[in-house]
Write an enzyme that holds these catalytic residues in place. Structure first.
Site, PDB file in Angstrom:
ATOM      1  N   CYS A   1      -8.471   1.444   9.724  1.00 47.45           N
ATOM      2  CA  CYS A   1      -8.664   2.344  10.850  1.00 47.45           C
ATOM      3  C   CYS A   1      -7.404   3.173  10.981  1.00 47.45           C
ATOM      4  O   CYS A   1      -6.308   2.703  10.754  1.00 47.45           O
ATOM      5  CB  CYS A   1      -8.964   1.509  12.075  1.00 47.45           C
ATOM      6  SG  CYS A   1      -8.004   1.788  13.526  1.00 47.45           S
TER       7      CYS A   1
ATOM      8  N   GLU B   1     -12.753   4.364   6.385  1.00 45.95           N
ATOM      9  CA  GLU B   1     -12.634   3.660   7.650  1.00 45.95           C
ATOM     10  C   GLU B   1     -13.768   3.909   8.621  1.00 45.95           C
ATOM     11  O   GLU B   1     -13.968   3.124   9.548  1.00 45.95           O
ATOM     12  CB  GLU B   1     -11.313   4.068   8.299  1.00 45.95           C
ATOM     13  CG  GLU B   1     -10.181   3.802   7.358  1.00 45.95           C
ATOM     14  CD  GLU B   1      -8.848   4.243   7.896  1.00 45.95           C
ATOM     15  OE1 GLU B   1      -7.845   3.710   7.434  1.00 45.95           O
ATOM     16  OE2 GLU B   1      -8.816   5.113   8.772  1.00 45.95           O
TER      17      GLU B   1
ATOM     18  N   GLN C   1       0.823  -1.206   0.000  1.00 48.93           N
ATOM     19  CA  GLN C   1       0.000   0.000   0.000  1.00 48.93           C
ATOM     20  C   GLN C   1       0.859   1.257   0.000  1.00 48.93           C
ATOM     21  O   GLN C   1       0.337   2.361  -0.070  1.00 48.93           O
ATOM     22  CB  GLN C   1      -0.899   0.004   1.259  1.00 48.93           C
ATOM     23  CG  GLN C   1      -1.815  -1.201   1.339  1.00 48.93           C
ATOM     24  CD  GLN C   1      -2.623  -1.283   2.629  1.00 48.93           C
ATOM     25  OE1 GLN C   1      -2.763  -2.344   3.191  1.00 48.93           O
ATOM     26  NE2 GLN C   1      -3.171  -0.178   3.110  1.00 48.93           N
TER      27      GLN C   1
END
Lengths: 165, 788
Positions: free
Chosen positions: B374, B743, B223
């Site tokens: 998150c 999120e 990522q």
């Protein structure tokens, strides 16, 4: 090694394969059809779902030698020209995010709609319960299949803009 | 309805544009790491430890090496020669690449086999003979903190306990004083269990070291490709892999959710193998390896307390955390934030005092602590505040919705300084909860619940009104290994008015190819359809810290807007030149500049761009390109009001989510369809830990559910039909007023579900339920309370 002949997306192939080769590896490695994915090692996720003689199966649970003389369809062969109504439905209703489960979902849904052209939401949810998606939460996969069902029946298409109050 | 400033043809912000990336995914033409095949490519497979804690006394590779097709078996001792057997974690701890003498958790990497074929590599794994001397593992984090607990990290010189770090925030004394004098105090112990991101694509890579040119191309599931390139150069620079010799390519990613931020040992071993053998090496982990060895998420033990008045005014909160990190702290937080952004735990409520403290501890479990969908421990914080708020409402017998209305920060109090020091940018919490209550029909549901309760049926309504903190982050506080957490956009518009835009982030399903194009379309009036978005190749994209923590829109999205505005300034100069007027006489509407009062005297953006290459004013730089590195002035604070309705089957204890209404506020919306899709998916990843998922270990350190057969990822049957909506409170400091959304639902959903279950059982004296709330757990409580 064993020789097999298999028709994949309408093309006949004759190959020498190791008897223990999984069908999913035959498809991905030997035939380079990488649209069929692998997401687990216990036949739970359904990312490798393809059609074997028209029936949706998880290609990680079948040996390549078992498909000798049979007919296979993968996501690459779903539409001869343009998009299959299911592909269109997934795009129109945002039925995918990362796309990794999508080919398996599509191939599963082909058989689902063949057997039940007008499924309820609950029938769709049970019908795809062998295929895991971690991204979409399934709402829009259900809508995508409903869209395709309507299109294949020749009914009016459902509204595809989001119901976002 | 969302108002759009641009036409559907331009497709700027607010349009539910269908995704540009979908064409390849629906036709089986995505390119994920395992789809990459290079000439002479070798395959790697990994030998893993059956024990949670053991000495390795011998590794015999003879039989494995004798198998035709096996080229190498790599052990820790081999890597030790190059000083590559340990690597740093993002939290400045250390992690084994391969062990030299001790394994610290079950399924830890012990050796790696390199072979010509995938199946041969797997066969050879079975032939590597490892002799272990098992030791008693330490699995309970509380026991690990005891004075006589065996010290696990004896590799660290002078280490005499299992404590990793201590953290605290807030004014302890002032908070304690309020608790001492408060009319009402509630306290609850809660565990946020160890779970796994379980993206459907596992992790993997193809490391391709080219000996002739001394160049590494690393295709990997990451990522954060740029940060990884820098890490590789820092770790392997001494063997010649300096940063210009490393190219990291993150191709299509099959879901990330934070699990593809860390550097796993497999990546490093593959690089080492390719470097030593001089051929490309592919490593793709199995699902079981993924669940058992890759970074876990959560595993926080929380004591939450709230003090308030008898009539329902919150006065203070207190939180004490024990954080189980496994054998090393391999979390992926910003460096200065060991507990991530847990200090958002004061929530959406207006009160003056809070104190939070945390201790982290080593155990014999896999490393990690990744921010699973998150923004670094916000899930844990929101669970604690939203649960303890309900406990308080229950204690004083007040409706939990009313209690929230009475304590919300008012919309005119923003920017709002929280008790733990964050400056919330904007919010309208009353409006969100009001809307959620209307959509769900709250008052009618309460009536239905009373009737059902009288009949002995179990139904509950649960609320969660959370504040998120995302978009890390401002460079004065936020960095990873010293690299500031800005992000970037580079836009090149071609002479014919079509563009390519490149970013330092990396989509894993979020739809960046569409949403970034829409931001540029909004600002420049070039149709989004003609803006090609590229990410994930460090050779072409500008440097950025990647996609996680809902940071792409707040950082790279902002960079896209500002780079576009730089181009619009240039366009204005060119338009003035072409129209022979001064810049002040020009006005902009999406897609063109026109002369004030004479709208037919106009130049379209396409004409202007063409002129930038064919007829630009003398003295002006030719071309039409801009780059921006955006350093956000603050984080953004999305919020949401969620209401969950559950029915509980008394016979089985099974919890059924009947309805779930989610009203999200992520500021201005770029693409409603994609925002809604993000919410659906996030809610399902909130449902999962609330009712189903937990990685379970026994006392010997065996994982009891390390495959998809027994780790229950919700299917379409478990997932309810989500009902979604939104309010719009723009971020005042973000260039397009957006906040990030991915999120929020994962963070906000679990407490809404737990609050609903507790609400259904509250008349039996139940005040708390630990997640996952499985049917046997509920059944056991019903039995204990005599309610069967």
């Amino acid at each position: 090694m064993k020789e097999i002949t298999v028709t994949v997306n309408g093309v006949e192939h004759t190959l020498e394969v190791d008897p223990r080769l999984l069908l999913v590896h035959l498809i991905r490695e030997n035939l380079s059809l990488t649209g069929t994915h692998i997401g687990c090692d216990t036949s739970n996720c359904g990312a490798c779902t393809i059609l074997l003689d028209g029936k949706s199966i998880k290609s990680c649970t079948v040996f390549a030698v078992q498909v000798n003389g049979k007919n296979i369809a993968t996501v690459e062969g779903l539409a001869a020209d343009g998009l299959h109504p299911l592909q269109e439905g997934f795009k129109e209703t945002h039925g995918l995010h990362c796309g990794f489960c999508t080919p398996g979902m599509l191939m599963r849904a082909v058989e689902l709609l063949e057997k039940n052209p007008n499924p309820t939401e609950e029938e769709i949810r049970w019908g795809i319960s062998g295929n895991l998606c971690r991204c979409t939460g399934y709402n829009n996969i259900v809508r995508a299949i409903q869209y395709a069902a309507a299109k294949m029946r020749g009914d009016e298409l459902p509204v595809t803009d989001p119901e976002f109050v | 309805m969302i108002q759009c400033k641009t036409s559907k043809e331009i497709g700027g912000m607010g349009h539910s544009m269908r995704r540009k990336e979908d064409a390849r995914f629906i036709q089986g033409k995505g390119q994920y790491v395992d789809d990459i095949k290079l000439p002479e490519m070798l395959y790697m497979d990994i030998v893993r430890s059956p024990f949670a804690y053991a000495k390795i006394t011998n590794i015999n590779i003879e039989k494995a090496m004798a198998l035709p097709g096996v080229l190498a078996v790599i052990t820790g001792k081999d890597l030790e020669q190059y000083n590559l057997h340990w690597m740093p974690t993002l939290m400045s701890d250390t992690q084994m690449v391969l062990p030299v003498d001790t394994v610290m958790y079950q399924s830890q990497e012990v050796a790696a086999v390199i072979a010509t074929e995938r199946y041969i590599a797997a066969d050879a794994v079975e032939l590597v003979e490892v002799e272990y001397e098992p030791m008693q593992p330490v699995m309970d984090p509380y026991k690990a903190m005891e004075a006589d607990a065996p010290v696990l990290r004896i590799d660290k010189e002078g280490k005499t306990d299992n404590h990793i770090w201590h953290w605290e925030a807030g004014d302890k004394e002032a908070t304690d004083r309020i608790f001492d004098d408060a009319e009402v105090k509630v306290k609850e112990q809660m565990h946020i269990p160890r779970i796994h991101v379980a993206s459907i694509e596992t992790c993997g890579c193809v490391a391709n070291y080219d000996k002739v040119n001394n160049h590494l191309t690393m295709y990997m599931t990451t990522q954060a490709p740029h940060a990884i390139r820098t890490v590789i150069a820092l770790v392997a620079g001494h063997v010649g892999l300096t940063e210009e010799k490393v190219r990291v390519i993150s191709p299509d990613i099959g879901g990330g959710f934070g699990g593809k931020v860390p550097v796993y040992p497999g990546y490093v071993i593959a690089i080492a193998a390719s470097f030593l053998i001089g051929k490309p090496v592919k490593w793709i982990e199995d699902r079981s390896e993924n669940l058992q060895a890759d970074s876990f998420a959560r595993d926080y033990h929380i004591t939450a307390e709230m003090a308030g008045t008898k009539d329902g005014k919150i006065l203070a909160t207190r939180f004490k955390l024990l954080c189980d990190h496994g054998y090393t702290d391999a979390a992926a937080n910003p460096s200065k934030f060991p507990t991530g952004l847990f200090s958002i735990c004061t929530g959406s409520y207006d009160y003056g005092h809070s104190y939070a403290e945390a201790d982290a501890v080593y155990t014999n479990k896999p490393p990690g602590g990744v921010a699973y969908r998150c923004s670094f421990r916000v899930t844990e914080a929101v669970h604690a505040i939203e649960r303890i708020t309900d406990c308080y409402a229950q204690e004083i017998n007040k409706d939990p919705a009313q209690l929230r209305f009475d304590n919300f920060i008012n919309k005119d109090q923003f920017p709002y300084k929280s008790a733990l020091g964050w400056e919330y940018d904007s919010g309208d919490y009353h409006q969100g909860l009001q809307k959620a209550m209307e959509v769900v029909g709250y008052d009618d549901l309460r009536k239905e619940q009373a009737e059902k309760r009288a009949r002995g049926e179990l139904m509950g309504i649960g609320i969660s009104t959370f504040t998120e903190i995302v978009g890390a982050g401002p460079s004065r506080e936020f960095d990873i290994l010293g690299i500031k957490m800005f992000d970037s956009a580079e836009i090149r518009v071609h002479p014919t008015g079509k563009a390519i835009a490149r970013f330092g982030t990396k989509s894993q399903g979020q739809g960046h190819e569409t949403t970034y194009a829409q931001i540029v379309a909004e600002e420049l009036g070039i149709p989004a359809e003609h803006i090609q978005v590229e990410e994930g190749d460090t050779d072409t994209a500008p440097y950025g810290l990647g996609t996680y923590a809902s940071r792409s829109t707040p950082t790279a999205g902002a960079a896209a807007a500002i780079a576009s505005r730089k181009l619009r300034e240039k366009a204005k100069k060119i338009a003035a030149y072409l129209l022979e007027v001064s810049e002040e006489d020009l006005e902009w509407e999406p897609g063109k500049f026109f002369v004030k009062g004479a709208p037919d005297k106009a130049k379209t953006i396409q004409e202007i761009v063409f002129a930038a290459y064919t007829n630009h004013p003398q003295g002006m730089e030719a071309g039409f390109e801009a780059t921006h590195y955006y350093d956000p002035p603050n984080l953004t604070f999305p919020s949401g009001a969620y209401i969950c309705v559950v029915d509980i089957d008394k016979e089985t204890g099974e919890v059924k989510v009947r309805r779930f209404v989610a009203i999200d506020d992520c500021g201005h919306i770029i693409n409603p369809m994609i925002v809604q899709g993000q919410v659906h998916g996030g809610l399902t990843q909130g449902l999962a830990p609330a009712l189903y998922e937990e990685l379970i270990y026994d006392e010997e350190g065996n994982i009891l559910n390390g495959t998809f057969m027994d780790y229950l990822v919700p299917t379409a049957v478990e997932s309810p039909s989500w009902e979604t909506g939104h309010t719009v409170t723009p971020s005042p400091h973000h260039p397009i007023g957006a906040k990030g959304v991915g999120e929020s639902p994962t963070v906000g959903a679990p407490p809404a579900i737990v609050n609903a279950v507790v609400d259904a059982l509250s008349h039996l004296g139940v005040t708390h339920m630990e997640i996952p709330i499985t049917a046997p757990k509920v059944w056991k409580i019903l039995k204990e309370k005599g309610a069967l």
